[in-house]
Design a protein around this motif. Structure first.
Motif, short mmCIF file in Angstrom:
data_model
loop_
_atom_site.label_atom_id
_atom_site.label_comp_id
_atom_site.label_asym_id
_atom_site.label_seq_id
_atom_site.Cartn_x
_atom_site.Cartn_y
_atom_site.Cartn_z
N ASN A 17 9.98 15.73 -1.63
CA ASN A 17 9.54 14.47 -2.24
C ASN A 17 10.35 13.27 -1.74
N PHE A 18 9.61 12.18 -1.45
CA PHE A 18 10.23 10.91 -1.11
C PHE A 18 9.57 9.80 -1.91
N VAL A 19 10.37 8.83 -2.33
CA VAL A 19 9.87 7.65 -3.05
C VAL A 19 10.18 6.43 -2.19
N THR A 20 9.14 5.68 -1.83
CA THR A 20 9.29 4.53 -0.94
C THR A 20 8.72 3.28 -1.59
N LEU A 21 9.49 2.21 -1.55
CA LEU A 21 9.03 0.91 -2.03
C LEU A 21 8.60 0.05 -0.85
N ARG A 22 7.40 -0.53 -0.94
CA ARG A 22 6.92 -1.46 0.08
C ARG A 22 6.77 -2.84 -0.57
N ILE A 23 7.47 -3.82 -0.02
CA ILE A 23 7.40 -5.20 -0.50
C ILE A 23 6.69 -6.05 0.55
N GLU A 24 5.70 -6.82 0.13
CA GLU A 24 4.92 -7.66 1.04
C GLU A 24 5.13 -9.13 0.69
N THR A 25 5.13 -9.97 1.72
CA THR A 25 5.27 -11.41 1.52
C THR A 25 3.95 -12.12 1.81
N ALA A 26 3.86 -13.34 1.34
CA ALA A 26 2.65 -14.14 1.56
C ALA A 26 2.44 -14.46 3.03
N ASP A 27 3.51 -14.36 3.83
CA ASP A 27 3.42 -14.63 5.26
C ASP A 27 2.96 -13.42 6.05
N GLY A 28 2.73 -12.28 5.39
CA GLY A 28 2.26 -11.09 6.08
C GLY A 28 3.34 -10.12 6.49
N LEU A 29 4.60 -10.45 6.27
CA LEU A 29 5.68 -9.51 6.56
C LEU A 29 5.80 -8.49 5.43
N TYR A 30 6.28 -7.31 5.76
CA TYR A 30 6.56 -6.32 4.72
C TYR A 30 7.84 -5.57 5.07
N GLY A 31 8.47 -5.04 4.05
CA GLY A 31 9.69 -4.26 4.23
C GLY A 31 9.64 -3.00 3.41
N LEU A 32 10.38 -1.99 3.86
CA LEU A 32 10.42 -0.69 3.19
C LEU A 32 11.81 -0.41 2.64
N GLY A 33 11.84 0.24 1.47
CA GLY A 33 13.09 0.69 0.88
C GLY A 33 12.93 2.10 0.34
N ASP A 34 13.97 2.90 0.47
CA ASP A 34 13.96 4.27 -0.03
C ASP A 34 14.49 4.28 -1.46
N ALA A 35 13.79 4.99 -2.36
CA ALA A 35 14.22 5.10 -3.76
C ALA A 35 14.29 6.55 -4.20
N THR A 36 14.47 7.47 -3.26
CA THR A 36 14.45 8.90 -3.58
C THR A 36 15.71 9.31 -4.34
N LEU A 37 15.52 9.99 -5.46
CA LEU A 37 16.62 10.55 -6.25
C LEU A 37 16.28 12.01 -6.48
N ASN A 38 16.91 12.87 -5.71
CA ASN A 38 16.53 14.28 -5.63
C ASN A 38 16.49 14.96 -6.99
N GLY A 39 15.30 15.47 -7.36
CA GLY A 39 15.14 16.16 -8.64
C GLY A 39 14.81 15.26 -9.81
N ARG A 40 14.91 13.94 -9.61
CA ARG A 40 14.61 12.97 -10.67
C ARG A 40 13.77 11.82 -10.10
N GLU A 41 12.91 12.14 -9.15
CA GLU A 41 12.19 11.10 -8.41
C GLU A 41 11.33 10.20 -9.29
N LEU A 42 10.60 10.81 -10.22
CA LEU A 42 9.64 10.02 -10.99
C LEU A 42 10.31 9.06 -11.96
N ALA A 43 11.55 9.32 -12.31
CA ALA A 43 12.29 8.38 -13.15
C ALA A 43 12.48 7.05 -12.42
N VAL A 44 12.73 7.12 -11.10
CA VAL A 44 12.91 5.89 -10.33
C VAL A 44 11.56 5.23 -10.07
N VAL A 45 10.52 6.03 -9.89
CA VAL A 45 9.17 5.46 -9.74
C VAL A 45 8.83 4.59 -10.93
N SER A 46 9.06 5.10 -12.13
CA SER A 46 8.77 4.34 -13.34
C SER A 46 9.64 3.10 -13.44
#
Length: 403
Positions: A17-46
């Motif tokens: 399992n991996f949890v990834t955050l994608r942030i988009e800007t009004a200018d069309g740029l986007y960035g990725l961030g990792d939020a994986t917490l092994n064994g407790r992934e869905l807590a970070v999703v929420s």
């Protein structure tokens, strides 16, 4: 102003399992961030979806420091792995966006390269000492300058760090936690034999590392460190649980083996005393669990004052997004030590195409703008979340113990 227009969380399981955050800007740029917490992934999703993302919309993506402080100080309930992993994901994504806006690789924004590559270590493991040494020789043949050694312990049915998958070890192995059995006495008899055999087989030019995984008392750790001194370990990792930072003073009194700790640390406060009292030699806090690049740079700056070097956690429970972020960080700081590098599976690499590369024992983040990692969301959707827990550990008499 680089206005944040949208953000969303993507959960995928290409082998784990991996949890990834994608942030988009009004200018069309986007960035990725990792939020994986092994064994407790869905807590970070929420935490991200319900509590962080609504606060990001409309903010200026360039204001990385202010947003970090807003998410940390504004929550009141500070610190902890869930909070800090969520903040880290935002921080990574914002640095990704800023570097893309500047059209340069992130390490250039962080001050430029302090070295030509990032020395990494691989994981050699086996059921026996002989099998582990054979695996270590394979890493040496691949060009690795540093190898972590983990061997099965005679008399124990399973041992931390030992797996059938030599390159892709994944400890989260069950929909409910599996139970391992532990004996410190049996373990302590095995590790010096492992290091003796490895040093003889690999010679003097390969760095040898070992992870205790928080399983010894301070005096036991001091004894083990002393017994390994003839084989010149690069470090002894997580020798004892670090909630009590003062415990490392006792270890220091009994061995000159270098000490590393910190993969479970979340803030500078978890390691402040260890660093300023020079009770460790390597700080292993990682980008994703210690609040992102912004906060990890503070930890590294403090460590540099006391000649403590970095050795960031880099197992397969961190996605290629974190690996890339770690490499940009590693390349840019003066007190880098070594980077853990456990290779991802082909499925993971396909979901997260990336610019970083390995050659002759070193990784380089590449020169693509930003982090140099992307997310194939169509492919990611083919690998739905699958609940997976880390094991738990008991002594031979059934007492719960540190895993």
């Amino acid at each position: 102003m680089l206005k944040i227009k949208d953000a969303r969380v993507v959960v995928t399981c290409p082998g784990r399992n991996f949890v990834t955050l994608r942030i988009e800007t009004a200018d069309g740029l986007y960035g990725l961030g990792d939020a994986t917490l092994n064994g407790r992934e869905l807590a970070v999703v929420s935490y991200l979806a319900d509590h962080v993302i609504p606060c990001l919309i409309g903010r200026d993506a360039h204001q990385i420091e202010d947003i970090w402080q807003y998410l940390y100080k504004g929550a009141y309930w500070r610190r902890g792995p869930v909070t800090m992993s969520a903040i880290a994901a935002v921080d990574m994504a914002l640095w990704d966006i800023k570097a893309k806006a500047a059209n340069m690789p992130l390490y250039q924004l962080l001050g430029g390269a302090c070295r030509t590559g990032v020395m990494v270590y691989g994981h050699a493991n086996g059921q026996t000492v002989e099998e582990t040494v054979d695996e270590a020789l394979k890493y040496q043949a691949l060009g690795y300058k540093a190898v972590r050694l983990q061997s099965g312990v005679p008399g124990l049915p399973s041992t931390y760090g030992v797996s059938g998958d030599k390159m892709f070890y994944e400890p989260a192995d069950g929909a409910l936690p599996t139970e391992n059995v532990w004996s410190t006495a049996k373990y302590m008899r095995t590790v010096p034999k492992l290091f003796e055999a490895a040093r003889l087989a690999l010679g003097d030019d390969v760095h040898l590392l070992h992870d205790v995984h928080h399983r010894l008392t301070p005096i036991e750790a001091g004894h083990l460190g002393k017994s390994l001194e003839p084989y010149r370990p690069f470090w002894l990792e997580d020798a004892t649980p670090a909630e009590n930072q003062e415990a490392f003073r006792l270890i220091r009194q009994h061995t000159t083996t270098p000490l590393a700790v910190g993969e479970v640390f979340n803030t500078i406060w978890d390691c402040k005393d260890l660093i300023q009292n020079q009770l460790i030699d390597y700080i292993r806090a990682t980008v994703v669990h210690a609040g992102g690049i912004t906060h990890l740079r503070r930890i590294a700056n403090l460590a540099d004052l006391y000649q403590v070097r970095t050795g960031c956690h880099g197992a397969t429970d961190l996605s290629p997004v974190t690996m890339a972020a770690a490499l940009h960080f590693d390349l840019s700081i003066p007190n880098f030590g070594v980077q853990e590098y456990m290779r991802h599976t082909a499925e993971t690499d396909a979901v997260f195409p990336h610019a970083y590369s390995f050659k002759d024992g070193y990784l380089h983040p590449g020169d693509a703008p930003g982090l140099g990692v992307d997310l194939d969301e169509g492919l990611a959707a083919k690998y739905p979340y699958s609940r997976a827990f880390l094991p738990v550990n008991r002594l031979e008499d059934g007492t719960m113990y540190n895993w």
